[in-house]
Design a protein around this motif. Structure first.
Motif, short mmCIF file in Angstrom:
data_model
loop_
_atom_site.label_atom_id
_atom_site.label_comp_id
_atom_site.label_asym_id
_atom_site.label_seq_id
_atom_site.Cartn_x
_atom_site.Cartn_y
_atom_site.Cartn_z
N SER A 128 7.58 -34.18 -41.79
CA SER A 128 6.43 -34.39 -40.90
C SER A 128 6.05 -35.87 -40.85
O SER A 128 5.74 -36.41 -39.78
CB SER A 128 5.24 -33.56 -41.38
OG SER A 128 5.54 -32.19 -41.39
N TYR A 132 5.99 -38.47 -37.78
CA TYR A 132 4.78 -39.28 -37.51
C TYR A 132 5.14 -40.75 -37.33
O TYR A 132 4.69 -41.41 -36.38
CB TYR A 132 3.79 -39.11 -38.65
CG TYR A 132 2.72 -40.18 -38.70
CD1 TYR A 132 1.67 -40.18 -37.80
CD2 TYR A 132 2.80 -41.21 -39.64
CE1 TYR A 132 0.69 -41.16 -37.83
CE2 TYR A 132 1.84 -42.20 -39.68
CZ TYR A 132 0.79 -42.18 -38.77
OH TYR A 132 -0.16 -43.17 -38.79
N CYS A 136 4.44 -42.25 -33.80
CA CYS A 136 3.19 -43.02 -33.81
C CYS A 136 3.40 -44.48 -34.20
O CYS A 136 2.59 -45.33 -33.81
CB CYS A 136 2.19 -42.37 -34.76
SG CYS A 136 1.81 -40.65 -34.38
N ILE A 224 -0.48 -31.23 -41.54
CA ILE A 224 -1.53 -31.15 -40.52
C ILE A 224 -2.00 -32.54 -40.12
O ILE A 224 -2.20 -32.83 -38.92
CB ILE A 224 -2.71 -30.30 -41.04
CG1 ILE A 224 -2.31 -28.83 -41.13
CG2 ILE A 224 -3.93 -30.45 -40.13
CD1 ILE A 224 -3.37 -27.94 -41.76
N THR A 225 -2.19 -33.43 -41.10
CA THR A 225 -2.61 -34.80 -40.81
C THR A 225 -1.58 -35.52 -39.94
O THR A 225 -1.94 -36.18 -38.95
CB THR A 225 -2.82 -35.59 -42.12
OG1 THR A 225 -3.77 -34.90 -42.95
CG2 THR A 225 -3.32 -36.99 -41.83
N TYR A 227 0.77 -34.21 -37.95
CA TYR A 227 0.90 -33.65 -36.61
C TYR A 227 -0.37 -33.80 -35.77
O TYR A 227 -0.29 -33.82 -34.54
CB TYR A 227 1.35 -32.20 -36.68
CG TYR A 227 2.85 -32.10 -36.71
CD1 TYR A 227 3.60 -32.24 -35.54
CD2 TYR A 227 3.53 -31.92 -37.91
CE1 TYR A 227 4.97 -32.18 -35.57
CE2 TYR A 227 4.92 -31.87 -37.94
CZ TYR A 227 5.63 -32.00 -36.77
OH TYR A 227 7.01 -31.97 -36.78
N SER A 228 -1.51 -33.93 -36.41
CA SER A 228 -2.73 -34.23 -35.65
C SER A 228 -2.61 -35.60 -35.00
O SER A 228 -2.95 -35.77 -33.81
CB SER A 228 -3.95 -34.20 -36.58
OG SER A 228 -4.14 -32.91 -37.12
N ASN A 229 -2.10 -36.57 -35.76
CA ASN A 229 -1.89 -37.91 -35.20
C ASN A 229 -0.79 -37.91 -34.15
O ASN A 229 -0.86 -38.64 -33.15
CB ASN A 229 -1.55 -38.88 -36.33
CG ASN A 229 -2.75 -39.28 -37.15
OD1 ASN A 229 -3.52 -40.16 -36.79
ND2 ASN A 229 -2.93 -38.61 -38.28
N VAL A 231 0.03 -35.38 -32.13
CA VAL A 231 -0.50 -34.78 -30.90
C VAL A 231 -1.36 -35.78 -30.14
O VAL A 231 -1.24 -35.91 -28.91
CB VAL A 231 -1.30 -33.51 -31.24
CG1 VAL A 231 -2.06 -33.01 -30.01
CG2 VAL A 231 -0.38 -32.41 -31.75
N VAL A 232 -2.22 -36.51 -30.85
CA VAL A 232 -3.07 -37.51 -30.20
C VAL A 232 -2.22 -38.58 -29.54
O VAL A 232 -2.48 -38.99 -28.39
CB VAL A 232 -4.03 -38.14 -31.23
CG1 VAL A 232 -4.76 -39.34 -30.61
CG2 VAL A 232 -5.03 -37.11 -31.74
#
Length: 321
Positions: A128, A132, A136, A224-225, A227-229, A231-232
């Motif tokens: 993950s 990221y 990102c 989760i951290t 994939y949250s970034n 998605v944003v």
């Protein structure tokens, strides 16, 4: 004093020790042994073959020798090892009807099941983070992630898992087992095994719950951290084509994560597992049989690089013939 405490006291006084356990896999379906053997054998072979093909393609094609695919091929190799800790013994039960397993073999199976499983959770968290960085932080990705770093992270994942569960198994090996000896599961599930001990297991149960919770929650928080970034970042991309391309690199990983975390959270993040053994068996069956079969398909279904590498490999094989 409860009945369980009385049994433990009597067992300690008698100093009797159980030499083997009975794996009560699926008592309601014992008459379907032949059919269940065939189904699980096909699932096992499909998983081993699917994972092995992707590993061979990854290492045969220089274009796939990147941190992402090194992590992915390691994941598939560990999936082969993980399913092998459980399915061969289950197949022998279906084929021969012999459900017993010696105590040392039971401890060994439980250790490798947890060691490989926990290491794989840590590995999924690393994967993950890799996605990221690629999505990102694309300008810094090459300077942060390389083959050396990816191998170091893989070593760290399984070293932590080894340390955690070696300590746990040493504690379990010191427990006394004086009856009963029936494990209501299709493999040596450590929660079920601990419950059969006639020793005081409160400290071992607490340690087991803490370690499994730590492994699952830490890897889940990291995932989760990350994939949250992701998605944003994807939503901020100006082009719909770029958003689709970025999402396609993560969608397969998300599906696999959902299957793994869904079953394992249900099994291990419950201190009173013995009250839900039947449900645990169903969730464990998904985790140990269904998911390893689906993973190669899920990961390669939308991966154009793997498709191209597979076509090139088949072309070279035909050319050599």
């Amino acid at each position: 004093m409860t009945v369980r405490d009385t049994e433990r006291t009597v067992g300690v006084k008698n100093e009797s020790t159980i030499q083997e356990f009975v794996l009560e896999a699926f008592p309601a379906a014992q008459h379907l042994g032949g059919l269940l053997f065939l189904v699980h054998l096909l699932a096992y072979l499909a998983s081993i073959m699917g994972n092995t093909v992707i590993i061979l393609i990854t290492w045969a094609d220089h274009r796939l020798q990147t941190p992402m695919y090194v992590l992915l091929s390691t994941f598939f190799f560990c999936e082969c090892c993980f399913i092998t800790t459980v399915i061969p013994k289950l197949l022998s039960i279906f084929l021969s009807g012999r459900q017993t397993i010696p105590f040392p073999a039971c401890l060994t199976q439980a250790f490798f099941f947890l060691f490989i499983g926990a290491g794989t959770f840590f590995l999924m968290a690393v994967m993950s983070l890799d996605r990221y960085l690629a999505i990102c932080k694309p300008l810094h990705y090459a300077s942060i992630m390389n083959l050396r770093v990816s191998f170091l992270l893989i070593f760290l994942c399984y070293s932590l898992s080894f340390i955690f569960f070696t300590g746990l198994m040493l504690r379990v090996s010191q427990l006394s087992f004086c009856g009963p000896n029936i494990i209501s599961h299709f493999f040596c599930d450590l929660g079920s095994l601990i419950h059969l001990s006639c020793s005081d297991t409160s400290s071992v149960e607490t340690y087991f719950f803490f370690v499994t919770s730590f492994v699952i929650l830490l890897s889940l928080i990291v995932t989760i951290t990350a994939y949250s970034n992701i998605v944003v970042t994807i939503l901020r991309l100006p082009s719909a084509k770029e958003r689709q391309k970025a999402f396609s690199t993560c969608s397969s990983h998300l599906i696999v994560l959902s299957l793994m975390y869904g079953s394992c959270v249900f099994i291990y993040l419950n201190p009173k597992q013995v009250d839900r053994l039947d449900s645990n068996k169903e969730a464990a069956l998904v985790n140990t049989v269904v998911t390893p079969v689906l993973n190669p398909v899920i990961y390669t279904l939308r991966n154009k690089q793997v498709h191209q590498a597979l076509r090139d490999t088949l072309s070279r094989v035909r050319w050599q013939k």
